[in-house]
Design an enzyme around this catalytic site. Structure first.
Site, PDB file in Angstrom:
ATOM      1  N   THR A  53       4.045  -1.852   0.018  1.00  0.00           N
ATOM      2  CA  THR A  53       5.182  -0.909  -0.140  1.00  0.00           C
ATOM      3  C   THR A  53       4.862   0.278  -0.723  1.00  0.00           C
ATOM      4  O   THR A  53       3.772   0.647  -0.540  1.00  0.00           O
ATOM      5  CB  THR A  53       6.315  -2.000  -1.086  1.00  0.00           C
ATOM      6  OG1 THR A  53       5.413  -2.196  -2.329  1.00  0.00           O
ATOM      7  CG2 THR A  53       6.738  -3.333  -0.484  1.00  0.00           C
ATOM      8  N   ILE A  55       6.219   1.904  -4.067  1.00  0.00           N
ATOM      9  CA  ILE A  55       5.967   2.240  -5.449  1.00  0.00           C
ATOM     10  C   ILE A  55       4.805   1.275  -6.065  1.00  0.00           C
ATOM     11  O   ILE A  55       4.147   1.554  -6.964  1.00  0.00           O
ATOM     12  CB  ILE A  55       7.374   1.811  -6.446  1.00  0.00           C
ATOM     13  CG1 ILE A  55       8.308   2.865  -5.896  1.00  0.00           C
ATOM     14  CG2 ILE A  55       7.143   2.050  -7.680  1.00  0.00           C
ATOM     15  CD1 ILE A  55       9.596   2.611  -6.425  1.00  0.00           C
ATOM     16  N   CYS A  56       4.793   0.203  -5.498  1.00  0.00           N
ATOM     17  CA  CYS A  56       3.711  -0.890  -6.042  1.00  0.00           C
ATOM     18  C   CYS A  56       2.455  -0.372  -6.127  1.00  0.00           C
ATOM     19  O   CYS A  56       1.878  -0.598  -7.222  1.00  0.00           O
ATOM     20  CB  CYS A  56       4.091  -2.117  -5.332  1.00  0.00           C
ATOM     21  SG  CYS A  56       5.644  -2.941  -5.285  1.00  0.00           S
ATOM     22  N   PRO A  57       1.697   0.407  -5.089  1.00  0.00           N
ATOM     23  CA  PRO A  57       0.365   0.666  -5.286  1.00  0.00           C
ATOM     24  C   PRO A  57       0.197   1.596  -6.253  1.00  0.00           C
ATOM     25  O   PRO A  57      -0.944   1.690  -6.821  1.00  0.00           O
ATOM     26  CB  PRO A  57      -0.157   1.108  -3.851  1.00  0.00           C
ATOM     27  CG  PRO A  57       1.321   1.353  -3.050  1.00  0.00           C
ATOM     28  CD  PRO A  57       2.204   0.614  -3.760  1.00  0.00           C
ATOM     29  N   ILE A  60      -0.095  -0.557  -9.514  1.00  0.00           N
ATOM     30  CA  ILE A  60      -1.237  -1.460  -9.767  1.00  0.00           C
ATOM     31  C   ILE A  60      -2.498  -0.366  -9.594  1.00  0.00           C
ATOM     32  O   ILE A  60      -3.289  -0.708 -10.605  1.00  0.00           O
ATOM     33  CB  ILE A  60      -1.517  -2.316  -8.046  1.00  0.00           C
ATOM     34  CG1 ILE A  60      -0.143  -3.111  -8.106  1.00  0.00           C
ATOM     35  CG2 ILE A  60      -2.762  -3.012  -8.254  1.00  0.00           C
ATOM     36  CD1 ILE A  60       0.202  -3.529  -6.645  1.00  0.00           C
TER      37      ILE A  60
END
Length: 191
Positions: A53, A55-57, A60
């Site tokens: 997706t 936003i997630c990276p 992370i």
């Protein structure tokens, strides 16, 4: 939802190892991580909704960039989503921001940990952007929850960890190295 003062739930999840070990391929890239792994350390356990997706990276990778700062504070960082370890591995291989990720990516595919914590989005069925700071005894000391479309600030998680580790009264916007509040001195000034 579990909150401050609650015990972090027991778990046993397969994870993609952090660092270069995580890119060794199936059979070499995976490890089991449980609630008793890294016993005696502080833990940051953060969740994201889905792999591959947008936003997630960013989140992370930001936690990954602070991994050394957390380690300097005797703290381990675990990232978790409801995707499988195979999806995590594939994402690490094909996402430049995650290739060198120094933290493990845990697979909560049965949603047992997310459910026990009470952080599943009711309509999407995936984990909300939740962050837990857990002390060495396994007690939750901080919880932060964001909706699916708003990223969090890992630097703020580090600031909160610093404050918690002082075991003192830390005022708004306190940062490591600043004085904590001394209630007796405040009472004396008011008198």
């Amino acid at each position: 939802m579990l909150t401050v003062g609650d015990k972090f739930p027991s778990f046993d999840l397969t994870a993609v190892k952090g660092g270069a070990e995580g890119l060794g391929g199936p059979g070499k890239s995976f490890t089991q991580i449980t609630d008793t792994s890294d016993a005696g350390k502080w833990k940051i356990v953060f969740f994201w909704p889905k792999d591959f997706t947008f936003i997630c990276p960013t989140e992370i990778a930001a936690f990954g960039k602070l991994a050394g700062e957390f380690a300097d504070r005797d703290t381990v960082v675990y990232g978790v989503s409801t995707d499988s370890e195979f999806v995590h591995l594939n994402w690490r291989v094909y996402n430049e921001d995650l290739k060198d990720l120094p933290i493990p990516m845990l697979a909560d595919i049965k949603r047992e940990l997310s459910s026990a914590l009470g952080i599943l989005d009711k309509s999407a069925g995936v984990a909300l952007r939740a962050t837990f700071v857990v002390d060495p005894e396994g007690t939750i000391q901080h919880v932060g929850i964001n909706g699916l479309n708003v990223g969090r600030n890992p630097q703020e998680t580090l600031r909160i960890l610093d404050a918690l580790q002082t075991d003192e009264l830390c005022p708004c916007n306190w940062t490591k190295g600043e004085d904590a509040l001394k209630p007796q001195e405040l009472f004396e000034k008011a008198a």
